[in-house]
Design a protein around this motif. Sequence first.
Motif, short mmCIF file in Angstrom:
data_model
loop_
_atom_site.label_atom_id
_atom_site.label_comp_id
_atom_site.label_asym_id
_atom_site.label_seq_id
_atom_site.Cartn_x
_atom_site.Cartn_y
_atom_site.Cartn_z
N TRP A 1 10.60 -5.00 -10.33
CA TRP A 1 11.44 -4.16 -9.82
C TRP A 1 10.55 -2.71 -9.38
N VAL A 2 11.06 -1.58 -8.67
CA VAL A 2 10.38 -0.67 -8.15
C VAL A 2 11.10 0.74 -8.41
N GLU A 3 10.38 1.84 -8.81
CA GLU A 3 11.15 3.05 -8.80
C GLU A 3 10.51 4.14 -8.14
N THR A 4 11.05 5.04 -7.74
CA THR A 4 10.34 6.37 -7.03
C THR A 4 10.74 7.35 -8.22
N LYS A 5 9.92 8.57 -7.86
CA LYS A 5 9.85 9.61 -9.03
C LYS A 5 10.79 10.77 -8.18
N GLY A 6 9.89 11.94 -8.34
CA GLY A 6 10.46 13.14 -7.82
C GLY A 6 10.38 13.57 -6.37
N SER A 7 9.90 12.65 -5.31
CA SER A 7 9.77 13.01 -3.89
C SER A 7 9.75 11.44 -3.22
N ARG A 8 9.97 11.94 -1.86
CA ARG A 8 10.09 10.74 -0.94
C ARG A 8 8.67 9.93 -0.95
N SER A 9 9.15 8.56 -0.87
CA SER A 9 8.04 7.64 -0.99
C SER A 9 7.73 6.75 0.58
N ILE A 10 6.78 6.90 0.86
CA ILE A 10 6.35 5.83 2.13
C ILE A 10 5.30 5.07 1.74
N SER A 11 5.58 3.66 2.06
CA SER A 11 4.72 2.36 1.72
C SER A 11 4.43 1.72 2.96
N SER B 1 0.73 -1.27 -0.10
CA SER B 1 0.02 -0.05 0.00
C SER B 1 0.89 1.35 -0.09
N GLN B 2 0.64 2.04 -0.84
CA GLN B 2 1.36 3.64 -0.96
C GLN B 2 0.44 4.44 -0.05
N ILE B 3 1.52 5.07 0.71
CA ILE B 3 0.82 6.17 1.70
C ILE B 3 1.31 7.65 1.39
N GLU B 4 2.51 7.69 1.01
CA GLU B 4 3.13 9.02 0.56
C GLU B 4 3.77 8.98 -0.65
N GLY B 5 3.90 10.07 -1.64
CA GLY B 5 4.67 10.24 -2.68
C GLY B 5 4.21 9.05 -3.78
N GLU B 6 5.10 9.08 -4.89
CA GLU B 6 4.79 7.94 -5.99
C GLU B 6 5.49 6.93 -6.16
N LYS B 7 5.35 5.66 -6.48
CA LYS B 7 6.27 4.89 -6.79
C LYS B 7 5.61 4.08 -7.86
N ILE B 8 6.32 3.41 -8.75
CA ILE B 8 6.04 2.79 -10.13
C ILE B 8 6.50 1.45 -9.81
N TYR B 9 5.54 0.44 -9.79
CA TYR B 9 5.91 -0.86 -9.60
C TYR B 9 5.93 -1.60 -10.57
N HIS B 10 6.88 -2.17 -11.04
CA HIS B 10 7.06 -3.15 -12.37
C HIS B 10 6.96 -4.64 -11.89
N LEU B 11 5.83 -5.33 -11.83
CA LEU B 11 5.56 -6.61 -11.59
C LEU B 11 5.35 -7.60 -12.60
N PRO C 1 -0.80 7.99 -3.07
CA PRO C 1 -1.44 7.60 -1.87
C PRO C 1 -2.78 7.07 -1.89
N GLY C 2 -3.10 5.81 -1.28
CA GLY C 2 -4.44 5.17 -1.17
C GLY C 2 -4.30 4.17 -1.96
N LEU C 3 -3.39 4.03 -2.95
CA LEU C 3 -3.29 2.81 -3.83
C LEU C 3 -2.51 1.51 -3.37
N GLY C 4 -2.70 0.42 -4.09
CA GLY C 4 -1.87 -0.68 -3.56
C GLY C 4 -2.20 -1.72 -4.43
N LEU C 5 -1.28 -2.86 -4.28
CA LEU C 5 -1.38 -4.20 -5.07
C LEU C 5 -1.10 -5.39 -4.20
N HIS C 6 -1.44 -6.57 -5.11
CA HIS C 6 -1.25 -7.72 -4.57
C HIS C 6 0.00 -8.35 -5.09
N GLN C 7 1.07 -8.75 -4.60
CA GLN C 7 2.22 -9.45 -5.11
C GLN C 7 2.19 -10.86 -4.91
#
Length: 201
Positions: free
Chosen positions: A122-132, A57-67, A109-115
């Motif tokens: 592999w996962v990448e963050t963008k232009g800000s801090r990420s909290i998950s 689950s993503q809490i803060e910032g943006e994260k790109i999840y490549h699953l 924020p507010g989005l998530g996934l099942h792995q």
Amino acid sequence: MTRGFRDLLEDLFKQVAERLAGLAREEDVARIEGGLLISSSATTTPFHFDPEVGFFSQIEGEKIYHLYSPSVVSEAELEAFYRSGRVSIAQVDLEGRDPSREHVFPLGPGLGLHQPENAPHWVETKGSRSISYTMVFETKQMRARGRARAANYYLRRLSLRPPRPGANPTADAIKSEAMRAVLPVRRTLADINRKVRQARG
């Protein structure tokens, strides 16, 4: 673990168990963990898979999840990982994977996934801090499959062609029980060998 985090973990797992019948039952769980992941901007987590089921689950910032689908990982790669008998990540090579099996999830924020178990990503963050927040668990059945794969690794070294787990449940059970004794001994010997090498400088 503070009471608040324990309550969150137990509540999340209860929801998963209720909604995804057959994926997990409380009595079958061998390990369950939760944790906060804090990443700086413009970072990349290398391509790897985990020996567990995860809910992210993503809490803060943006994260790109490549699953990717677990099917892009070969049995040989799985066997080489599970022979260690450790709970850790399994870093694998991204090159040569089928790009049609990749699913890209931009998470805010507010989005998530099942792995799924053994699903490389592999996962990448963008232009800000990420909290998950992540919750992961292993079942007794998953651990038994891992031990069967460890046995297959050694059988393959003897030039045999063992079937993948699931093809012969009786053989899987025999291999899993056999590896219960082998894996702890192997880990101990590997740790002793590592400490001896370190002592030699």
